[in-house]
Motif scaffolding. Structure first.
Motif, mmCIF file in Angstrom:
data_model
loop_
_atom_site.group_PDB
_atom_site.id
_atom_site.type_symbol
_atom_site.label_atom_id
_atom_site.label_comp_id
_atom_site.label_asym_id
_atom_site.label_seq_id
_atom_site.Cartn_x
_atom_site.Cartn_y
_atom_site.Cartn_z
ATOM 1 N N VAL A 8 67.981 55.658 39.511
ATOM 2 C CA VAL A 8 67.111 54.799 39.529
ATOM 3 C C VAL A 8 66.060 55.072 40.264
ATOM 4 O O VAL A 8 66.278 55.140 41.602
ATOM 5 N N TYR A 9 64.593 55.290 39.899
ATOM 6 C CA TYR A 9 63.521 55.195 41.145
ATOM 7 C C TYR A 9 62.322 54.448 40.315
ATOM 8 O O TYR A 9 61.828 54.714 39.446
ATOM 9 N N ASN A 10 62.148 53.405 40.976
ATOM 10 C CA ASN A 10 60.913 52.596 40.320
ATOM 11 C C ASN A 10 60.794 52.242 39.148
ATOM 12 O O ASN A 10 59.767 52.759 38.436
ATOM 13 N N ALA A 11 61.986 51.757 38.656
ATOM 14 C CA ALA A 11 62.121 51.663 37.222
ATOM 15 C C ALA A 11 61.996 50.397 36.733
ATOM 16 O O ALA A 11 62.604 49.810 35.627
ATOM 17 N N GLY A 38 65.814 55.270 46.422
ATOM 18 C CA GLY A 38 65.042 54.881 47.315
ATOM 19 C C GLY A 38 63.563 54.119 46.646
ATOM 20 O O GLY A 38 62.515 54.281 47.249
ATOM 21 N N SER A 39 63.874 53.056 45.700
ATOM 22 C CA SER A 39 63.136 52.615 44.929
ATOM 23 C C SER A 39 62.162 51.806 45.847
ATOM 24 O O SER A 39 62.776 51.120 46.763
ATOM 25 N N GLN A 40 61.010 51.548 45.572
ATOM 26 C CA GLN A 40 60.023 50.900 46.430
ATOM 27 C C GLN A 40 59.536 49.493 45.550
ATOM 28 O O GLN A 40 58.742 48.684 45.945
ATOM 29 N N ASP A 41 59.971 49.594 44.267
ATOM 30 C CA ASP A 41 59.651 48.209 43.466
ATOM 31 C C ASP A 41 60.642 47.376 43.572
ATOM 32 O O ASP A 41 61.524 47.119 44.711
ATOM 33 N N SER A 43 63.271 47.102 41.740
ATOM 34 C CA SER A 43 64.393 47.773 40.983
ATOM 35 C C SER A 43 65.863 47.481 41.786
ATOM 36 O O SER A 43 66.817 47.119 41.193
ATOM 37 N N ASP A 44 65.537 47.485 43.073
ATOM 38 C CA ASP A 44 66.966 47.265 43.710
ATOM 39 C C ASP A 44 67.534 45.913 43.624
ATOM 40 O O ASP A 44 68.627 45.684 43.531
ATOM 41 N N ASP A 87 69.147 57.925 31.715
ATOM 42 C CA ASP A 87 68.259 57.601 32.419
ATOM 43 C C ASP A 87 67.537 56.124 32.393
ATOM 44 O O ASP A 87 67.856 55.179 31.336
ATOM 45 N N SER A 88 66.940 55.684 33.650
ATOM 46 C CA SER A 88 66.727 54.229 33.665
ATOM 47 C C SER A 88 65.567 53.868 32.976
ATOM 48 O O SER A 88 65.773 52.494 32.775
ATOM 49 N N ASP A 89 64.825 54.552 32.326
ATOM 50 C CA ASP A 89 63.962 53.920 31.468
ATOM 51 C C ASP A 89 64.427 54.201 29.746
ATOM 52 O O ASP A 89 63.431 54.048 29.031
ATOM 53 N N ASP A 90 65.515 54.759 29.754
ATOM 54 C CA ASP A 90 66.028 54.787 28.331
ATOM 55 C C ASP A 90 66.901 53.847 27.961
ATOM 56 O O ASP A 90 67.469 52.967 28.844
ATOM 57 N N TRP A 91 67.552 54.119 26.855
ATOM 58 C CA TRP A 91 68.700 53.017 26.179
ATOM 59 C C TRP A 91 69.559 53.832 25.493
ATOM 60 O O TRP A 91 69.116 54.564 24.827
ATOM 61 N N ILE A 92 70.752 53.072 25.089
ATOM 62 C CA ILE A 92 71.597 53.589 24.266
ATOM 63 C C ILE A 92 71.886 52.526 23.147
ATOM 64 O O ILE A 92 72.104 51.464 23.498
#
Length: 344
Positions: A8-11, A38-41, A43-44, A87-92
């Motif tokens: 995850v990064y800024n997602a 290290g997300s800065q939005d 996400s955390d 990946d954090s912007d995808d889904w299953i």
């Protein structure tokens, strides 16, 4: 148990869609390892909410080190006998784990993989199928699958857009034993092909693989992906990539068609190189000059000269004919046209 690793990064915009698809899986024996790189939005805080409400969600944090580092951290922490990457912007699909595990228990493969759907804003593209039906690869044909991940040969060149589809880390379920000694290479070394290199290494040891002809994975593709994210070091890093792949082929004494596949991968790399240059801030003449510089380099020039054009549909035939003849201005124009028509 399946360990699902989510870098995850800024997602924040799409993260909940991803995590909800994992939370709702009909197969419940999972752990979801979210590595916040290290997300800065926000996400955390989103991740913290899921980890607090469901013990199967585990949150790891690290300083920003890139997707390869985040995935590697997940592998090291995984407790499951099986490992999956999302990946954090995808889904299953919510039945993915259940359906895949049912077949894994039946066929006992080292890897299970499946097709996917490219998802655009406000619409859905057609699914991308790698084959026409389910297929088991074993000692009789597993090497053909390994070679296909390296690159296409012959009739496989008919659809260059599938080059990267075979080597994705997502859309696959691995036994932990199959990947235990391998790690993802930093994109600062090899550019944007960390998934392909990982699988090329992993498949040196794979004995059985099962393909499921269903699009369980949803790959989010931005409309403006063509114009964003210029990588000024891509050419140098892809040269590193091709060298590493060549060394793997040689070290494992793989057949000659692996070298041909790598040559074709190198030639098809001109698509990505051209797209990357179109993303730059240069004016059109500057972009054309940059494309010209790349296609005149020996590794591309030799690979493209040996590329059989007879297999390509018309738009790709003219594209690679322009590469062969060094017509950078035509290449630039074709890239713009194909982007508009969504061939790329």
């Amino acid at each position: 148990m399946i360990s699902i690793i989510v870098p995850v990064y800024n997602a924040e915009n799409h993260l909940r869609t991803c995590l909800d698809s994992l939370l709702r899986q009909t197969y419940t024996d999972i752990e979801v390892i979210c590595v916040d790189d290290g997300s800065q939005d926000k996400s955390d805080s989103i991740l913290a909410g899921y980890s607090c409400s469901d013990s199967r969600f585990k949150l790891l944090t690290q300083e920003n080190s890139g997707i390869s580092s985040a995935r590697n951290r997940g592998i090291e922490e995984a407790q499951g006998e099986w490992i999956m990457f999302v990946d954090s912007d995808d889904w299953i699909d919510i039945t993915t784990c259940e359906k895949v595990m049912d077949l894994a228990e039946e066929y006992n493969p080292d890897v299970v993989f499946w097709s996917y759907i490219r998802e655009f804003e406000n619409e859905r593209s057609s699914p991308r199928f790698l084959m026409n039906e389910n297929k088991l690869f074993d000692e009789g044909n597993i090497q053909s699958l390994h070679r296909r991940i390296v690159g296409p040969v012959g009739q496989e060149l008919r659809n260059p857009a599938l080059l990267h589809s075979w080597g994705t880390a997502w859309g696959k379920l691995y036994t932990k034993n199959a990947i235990s000694e391998f790690r993802f290479t930093d994109t600062k070394v090899i550019g944007t092909a960390e998934d392909a290199l990982f699988n090329i290494e992993v498949f040196t040891l794979i004995k059985r693989a099962l393909y499921i002809n269903q699009p369980f994975y949803h790959y989010r593709k931005s409309r403006d992906s063509f114009t964003g994210g210029y990588n000024k070091d891509l050419n140098e890093r892809w040269i590193n990539l091709y060298t590493i792949i060549s060394d793997i082929i040689t070290a494992n004494n793989l057949p000659a068609d692996f070298h041909k596949a790598l040559d074709n991968r190198t030639a098809l790399g001109m698509i990505g190189q051209g797209i990357n240059e179109c993303r730059s801030s240069r004016n059109p003449l500057g972009k054309i000059a940059a494309i010209k510089h790349i296609i005149m380099q020996d590794h591309y020039r030799i690979a493209v000269q040996n590329l059989p054009l007879k297999y390509f549909p018309p738009h790709w035939y003219f594209f690679f004919q322009a590469v062969k003849t060094g017509k950078a201005s035509i290449l630039y124009l074709l890239l713009l046209i194909m982007k508009y028509c969504r061939f790329i």
